[in-house]
Design a protein around this motif. Structure first.
Motif, PDB file in Angstrom:
ATOM      1  N   LYS A  18       4.359  10.578  -3.897  1.00 33.12           N
ATOM      2  CA  LYS A  18       4.593   9.650  -4.994  1.00 33.12           C
ATOM      3  C   LYS A  18       4.314   8.235  -4.499  1.00 33.12           C
ATOM      4  CE  LYS A  18       8.118   7.880  -8.137  1.00 33.12           C
ATOM      5  NZ  LYS A  18       9.541   7.928  -8.575  1.00 33.12           N
ATOM      6  N   GLN A  19       3.475   7.521  -5.223  1.00 29.28           N
ATOM      7  CA  GLN A  19       3.082   6.181  -4.808  1.00 29.28           C
ATOM      8  C   GLN A  19       4.092   5.137  -5.304  1.00 29.28           C
ATOM      9  OE1 GLN A  19       0.235   5.282  -2.972  1.00 29.28           O
ATOM     10  NE2 GLN A  19      -0.088   7.475  -2.643  1.00 29.28           N
ATOM     11  N   ILE A  75       4.858   2.290  10.437  1.00 29.20           N
ATOM     12  CA  ILE A  75       5.078   3.735  10.496  1.00 29.20           C
ATOM     13  C   ILE A  75       5.653   4.204   9.162  1.00 29.20           C
ATOM     14  CG2 ILE A  75       5.462   3.714  12.989  1.00 29.20           C
ATOM     15  CD1 ILE A  75       8.472   4.077  12.407  1.00 29.20           C
ATOM     16  N   GLY A  76       5.469   5.478   8.871  1.00 26.21           N
ATOM     17  CA  GLY A  76       6.003   6.062   7.646  1.00 26.21           C
ATOM     18  C   GLY A  76       7.094   7.073   7.967  1.00 26.21           C
ATOM     19  N   ILE A  77       8.207   6.973   7.281  1.00 26.62           N
ATOM     20  CA  ILE A  77       9.327   7.890   7.461  1.00 26.62           C
ATOM     21  C   ILE A  77       9.685   8.496   6.114  1.00 26.62           C
ATOM     22  CG2 ILE A  77      11.739   8.141   8.188  1.00 26.62           C
ATOM     23  CD1 ILE A  77      10.015   7.378  10.505  1.00 26.62           C
ATOM     24  N   GLN A  78       9.784   9.807   6.059  1.00 29.68           N
ATOM     25  CA  GLN A  78      10.237  10.471   4.844  1.00 29.68           C
ATOM     26  C   GLN A  78      11.544  11.189   5.134  1.00 29.68           C
ATOM     27  OE1 GLN A  78       8.421  14.189   3.646  1.00 29.68           O
ATOM     28  NE2 GLN A  78       7.016  14.096   5.397  1.00 29.68           N
ATOM     29  N   LEU A  83      -1.520   4.932   2.703  1.00 32.11           N
ATOM     30  CA  LEU A  83      -0.194   5.535   2.617  1.00 32.11           C
ATOM     31  C   LEU A  83      -0.242   7.022   2.951  1.00 32.11           C
ATOM     32  CD1 LEU A  83       1.290   3.807  -0.552  1.00 32.11           C
ATOM     33  CD2 LEU A  83       2.153   3.630   1.776  1.00 32.11           C
ATOM     34  N   ALA A  84      -1.270   7.693   2.446  1.00 29.82           N
ATOM     35  CA  ALA A  84      -1.409   9.123   2.725  1.00 29.82           C
ATOM     36  C   ALA A  84      -1.544   9.373   4.227  1.00 29.82           C
ATOM     37  CB  ALA A  84      -2.619   9.685   1.975  1.00 29.82           C
ATOM     38  N   LYS A  85      -2.190   8.459   4.923  1.00 32.86           N
ATOM     39  CA  LYS A  85      -2.362   8.593   6.372  1.00 32.86           C
ATOM     40  C   LYS A  85      -1.031   8.464   7.099  1.00 32.86           C
ATOM     41  CE  LYS A  85      -5.284   6.889  10.132  1.00 32.86           C
ATOM     42  NZ  LYS A  85      -6.319   5.896  10.520  1.00 32.86           N
ATOM     43  N   LEU A  86      -0.122   7.661   6.538  1.00 32.57           N
ATOM     44  CA  LEU A  86       1.192   7.497   7.154  1.00 32.57           C
ATOM     45  C   LEU A  86       2.109   8.689   6.873  1.00 32.57           C
ATOM     46  CD1 LEU A  86       1.934   3.724   6.390  1.00 32.57           C
ATOM     47  CD2 LEU A  86       1.313   4.728   8.596  1.00 32.57           C
ATOM     48  N   PHE A  87       1.790   9.443   5.810  1.00 34.12           N
ATOM     49  CA  PHE A  87       2.598  10.608   5.436  1.00 34.12           C
ATOM     50  C   PHE A  87       1.694  11.839   5.349  1.00 34.12           C
ATOM     51  CE2 PHE A  87       4.783   6.877   3.695  1.00 34.12           C
ATOM     52  CZ  PHE A  87       6.076   7.068   4.159  1.00 34.12           C
TER      53      PHE A  87
END
Length: 216
Positions: free
Chosen positions: A105-106, A141-144, A94-98
């Motif tokens: 926050k997990q 992919i990760g989107i914030q 997850l950290a790699k995606l963000f």
């Protein structure tokens, strides 16, 4: 057997079965109930593994004169092993995606029904942030983005259903050098509920196309 049903197909099946239950509870005409049953079977049969004993048992269980909500829930539970679950990602993945988020926050994996998830979404209320992990062009992919604290009644851009939505805004890079812009839309505040309502993944893909960071 190998899971073959997608989470959004499972949502479609669930909604169809729940509609069938509602008809059984409110319609006394047996011919009308039989017609709705036939429509339901036509919709969900192509989504199920053909010639599988579990599929045959499920379809047989639906074809009763009076389907109760409890019976329907038990039948739907038998399909869960056939659903491809959303992958359970490690904190490192997850950290790699963000990468740009220092204190991510997990999500609480123990609270998630991964067989219901087409995408993963969770809120960080303290920072008014929302995080999304979703399939896009055959990769996750990760989107914030910022999630408005104001909840309104409206149509979610992801599941296309009327519900409690909030404005989600992500920062994306514009065409100019060093130029950034915010893009977003109204989406369900509760991503788990959103997933249960999501039956067409194209709307999710369209949303991700708008909010994902552009690479130049």
């Amino acid at each position: 057997m190998q899971p073959t049903i997608t989470a959004y197909e499972y949502s479609t099946i669930t909604q169809q079965v729940n509609h069938l239950v509602s008809v059984n509870r409110s319609v006394n005409d047996r011919q009308v109930r039989a017609a709705i049953l036939a429509q339901t079977l036509d919709c969900i049969t192509p989504l199920l593994p053909s010639a599988a004993p579990a599929t045959e048992a499920f379809l047989t269980g639906l074809q009763v004169d009076w389907l109760t909500r409890a019976d329907a829930a038990q039948l739907l539970e038998t399909l869960v092993p056939m659903v491809v679950p959303f992958p359970q990602l490690t904190a490192k993945q997850l950290a790699k995606l963000f990468r740009k988020v220092k204190k991510l926050k997990q999500p609480t994996w123990a609270d998630l029904k991964r067989y219901e998830l087409t995408y993963l979404g969770w809120n960080d209320g303290g920072n008014q942030k929302k995080y999304l992990v979703a399939p896009y062009h055959d990769q996750l992919i990760g989107i914030q983005g910022e999630l408005s604290p104001k909840t309104v009644k409206g149509v979610c851009a992801i599941c296309q259903t009327i519900g409690n939505v909030a404005l989600f805004m992500a920062t994306t890079k514009a065409s100019g050098l060093g130029t950034y812009t915010k893009k977003g839309n109204y989406i369900c505040r509760d991503s788990n509920q959103c997933n249960r309502q999501l039956t067409d993944p194209q709307a999710l893909t369209d949303f991700l196309t708008v909010v994902q960071p552009k690479r130049h």
